[in-house]
Design a protein around this motif. Structure first.
Motif, mmCIF file in Angstrom:
data_model
loop_
_atom_site.group_PDB
_atom_site.id
_atom_site.type_symbol
_atom_site.label_atom_id
_atom_site.label_comp_id
_atom_site.label_asym_id
_atom_site.label_seq_id
_atom_site.Cartn_x
_atom_site.Cartn_y
_atom_site.Cartn_z
ATOM 1 N N VAL A 1 32.544 37.224 35.096
ATOM 2 C CA VAL A 1 32.678 38.426 34.271
ATOM 3 C C VAL A 1 34.113 38.599 33.786
ATOM 4 O O VAL A 1 34.366 38.843 32.591
ATOM 5 C CB VAL A 1 32.213 39.666 35.059
ATOM 6 C CG1 VAL A 1 32.594 40.949 34.313
ATOM 7 C CG2 VAL A 1 30.706 39.630 35.281
ATOM 8 N N VAL A 2 35.083 38.471 34.688
ATOM 9 C CA VAL A 2 36.486 38.693 34.311
ATOM 10 C C VAL A 2 36.949 37.655 33.300
ATOM 11 O O VAL A 2 37.561 37.986 32.271
ATOM 12 C CB VAL A 2 37.382 38.682 35.570
ATOM 13 C CG1 VAL A 2 38.852 38.658 35.174
ATOM 14 C CG2 VAL A 2 37.091 39.894 36.442
ATOM 15 N N HIS A 3 36.640 36.382 33.538
ATOM 16 C CA HIS A 3 37.079 35.342 32.608
ATOM 17 C C HIS A 3 36.354 35.460 31.263
ATOM 18 O O HIS A 3 36.975 35.244 30.212
ATOM 19 C CB HIS A 3 36.853 33.960 33.223
ATOM 20 C CG HIS A 3 37.897 33.564 34.217
ATOM 21 N ND1 HIS A 3 39.060 32.920 33.855
ATOM 22 C CD2 HIS A 3 37.971 33.750 35.557
ATOM 23 C CE1 HIS A 3 39.805 32.710 34.926
ATOM 24 N NE2 HIS A 3 39.162 33.206 35.980
ATOM 25 N N ALA B 1 31.484 39.393 28.538
ATOM 26 C CA ALA B 1 30.617 38.902 29.599
ATOM 27 C C ALA B 1 29.155 39.012 29.186
ATOM 28 O O ALA B 1 28.778 39.856 28.356
ATOM 29 C CB ALA B 1 30.855 39.689 30.883
ATOM 30 N N ALA B 2 28.322 38.177 29.776
ATOM 31 C CA ALA B 2 26.892 38.207 29.492
ATOM 32 C C ALA B 2 26.289 39.511 30.018
ATOM 33 O O ALA B 2 26.695 40.034 31.064
ATOM 34 C CB ALA B 2 26.205 37.010 30.146
ATOM 35 N N ASP B 3 25.319 40.031 29.294
ATOM 36 C CA ASP B 3 24.669 41.281 29.699
ATOM 37 C C ASP B 3 24.019 41.139 31.070
ATOM 38 O O ASP B 3 24.040 42.087 31.877
ATOM 39 C CB ASP B 3 23.613 41.681 28.661
ATOM 40 C CG ASP B 3 24.243 42.119 27.341
ATOM 41 O OD1 ASP B 3 25.455 42.442 27.345
ATOM 42 O OD2 ASP B 3 23.536 42.123 26.319
ATOM 43 N N ALA B 4 23.453 39.972 31.352
ATOM 44 C CA ALA B 4 22.811 39.772 32.654
ATOM 45 C C ALA B 4 23.827 39.872 33.788
ATOM 46 O O ALA B 4 23.527 40.439 34.855
ATOM 47 C CB ALA B 4 22.122 38.407 32.675
ATOM 48 N N ALA C 1 32.657 45.936 43.942
ATOM 49 C CA ALA C 1 32.035 45.959 42.616
ATOM 50 C C ALA C 1 32.478 47.191 41.832
ATOM 51 O O ALA C 1 32.717 47.112 40.618
ATOM 52 C CB ALA C 1 30.518 45.936 42.762
ATOM 53 N N ARG C 2 32.600 48.339 42.491
ATOM 54 C CA ARG C 2 33.052 49.552 41.801
ATOM 55 C C ARG C 2 34.495 49.413 41.330
ATOM 56 O O ARG C 2 34.867 49.925 40.273
ATOM 57 C CB ARG C 2 32.896 50.763 42.723
ATOM 58 C CG ARG C 2 31.454 51.117 43.015
ATOM 59 C CD ARG C 2 31.327 52.361 43.875
ATOM 60 N NE ARG C 2 29.932 52.624 44.228
ATOM 61 C CZ ARG C 2 29.507 53.755 44.787
ATOM 62 N NH1 ARG C 2 30.370 54.732 45.062
ATOM 63 N NH2 ARG C 2 28.221 53.909 45.079
ATOM 64 N N ASP C 3 35.300 48.721 42.120
ATOM 65 C CA ASP C 3 36.677 48.466 41.682
ATOM 66 C C ASP C 3 36.689 47.621 40.412
ATOM 67 O O ASP C 3 37.490 47.867 39.499
ATOM 68 C CB ASP C 3 37.448 47.755 42.799
ATOM 69 C CG ASP C 3 38.887 47.473 42.409
ATOM 70 O OD1 ASP C 3 39.654 48.434 42.217
ATOM 71 O OD2 ASP C 3 39.248 46.282 42.278
ATOM 72 N N ALA C 4 35.795 46.637 40.324
ATOM 73 C CA ALA C 4 35.717 45.797 39.125
ATOM 74 C C ALA C 4 35.241 46.597 37.926
ATOM 75 O O ALA C 4 35.777 46.449 36.812
ATOM 76 C CB ALA C 4 34.780 44.616 39.376
ATOM 77 N N LEU D 1 37.462 47.044 34.456
ATOM 78 C CA LEU D 1 36.996 46.572 33.146
ATOM 79 C C LEU D 1 36.769 47.711 32.159
ATOM 80 O O LEU D 1 36.752 47.471 30.946
ATOM 81 C CB LEU D 1 35.707 45.772 33.319
ATOM 82 C CG LEU D 1 35.857 44.470 34.123
ATOM 83 C CD1 LEU D 1 34.498 43.853 34.397
ATOM 84 C CD2 LEU D 1 36.755 43.490 33.390
ATOM 85 N N THR D 2 36.598 48.930 32.636
ATOM 86 C CA THR D 2 36.351 50.066 31.741
ATOM 87 C C THR D 2 37.594 50.929 31.533
ATOM 88 O O THR D 2 37.522 51.946 30.850
ATOM 89 C CB THR D 2 35.210 50.937 32.292
ATOM 90 O OG1 THR D 2 35.538 51.385 33.623
ATOM 91 C CG2 THR D 2 33.907 50.149 32.328
ATOM 92 N N ASP D 3 38.722 50.531 32.095
ATOM 93 C CA ASP D 3 39.984 51.254 31.930
ATOM 94 C C ASP D 3 40.843 50.488 30.928
ATOM 95 O O ASP D 3 41.362 49.418 31.245
ATOM 96 C CB ASP D 3 40.699 51.364 33.276
ATOM 97 C CG ASP D 3 42.022 52.106 33.174
ATOM 98 O OD1 ASP D 3 42.448 52.449 32.051
ATOM 99 O OD2 ASP D 3 42.651 52.330 34.228
#
Length: 236
Positions: free
Chosen positions: A73-75, A82-85, A130-133, A137-139
């Protein structure tokens, strides 16, 4: 527990530190329950002193799976999207269980220390990562600090919070030091390389033969006499 030097906590976020447990040397740092328990404490997910007797091989497998998902996801987000899945999997992991609730307790010396209200479970700790990720990604501000290490053989991602945003390495002591050593070797090789047809390098040749010597000029011939009593015209 695993030695602290075997684990990495210099990427700037918990989720990125989990990704850093695979990469570089050794390639795999979560080799078993002991290493995972050390990482959970080092990352601050579990306070030091909280028992982690429940950590077993199944925990290791689940944390490695989340790590692989985070890496993709990060890369992918750095390159494009990132892919929706994969985003669905990340969101599911974030909602899989409540992260362990912290609790303040008084130590024997009167200072407050952090502990947990209940023994940590695998799903809750996975959800915390996962919440940290998701938060990263949303900040927009934090996301704008994402950088990939400039090391030739390193793919780690970190947050660049340096002044001027000039940080190039996941770690100056790891990849930065490797690059400095490689650069020094390249300079040394170029200076000591032989010249054409096996001739020594200019610097080496100069050292072997000494400084160049300039030959003395030829003495000038005496000028012909053109006046005075000894002058006679040349014979016909």
């Amino acid at each position: 527990m695993a030695a602290a030097c075997d684990l990495r906590f210099d990427c700037g976020r918990t989720c990125l530190d989990l990704v850093a447990t695979a990469g570089g040397a050794p390639a795999e740092r979560l080799t078993g329950p002991e290493q995972l328990a050390a990482w959970l404490v080092g990352a601050g997910l579990v306070p030091r002193g909280v028992p982690l007797d429940a950590v077993d091989v199944r925990w290791v497998v689940r944390f490695r799976a989340l790590r692989d998902l985070l890496r993709r996801v990060v890369h992918d987000e750095l390159r494009d999207r990132a892919a929706d899945a994969d985003l669905d999997r990340l969101n599911s992991a974030a909602a899989a269980g409540p992260p362990p609730a912290p609790r303040a307790v008084r130590d024997a010396d009167g200072t407050l220390a952090r502990t947990l209200c209940a023994p940590p479970d695998c799903a809750g700790l996975l959800a915390a990562v996962a919440r940290d990720a998701v938060g990263l990604l949303t900040d927009p501000a934090a996301r704008g600090q994402l950088r990939q290490c400039a090391g030739e053989h390193c793919s780690l991602v970190y947050l660049d919070t340096s002044r001027g945003r000039r940080r190039r390495w996941c770690s100056s002591e790891v990849c930065g030091n490797r690059e400095r050593v490689a650069r020094h070797r390249r300079r040394t090789t170029v200076r000591g390389a032989p010249g054409p047809a096996g001739a020594p390098a200019p610097a080496a040749a100069a050292a072997a033969t000494g400084p160049a010597r300039i030959p003395a000029p030829e003495p000038a011939a005496p000028a012909p006499v053109t006046s005075g009593k000894n002058f006679r015209p040349a014979a016909e």
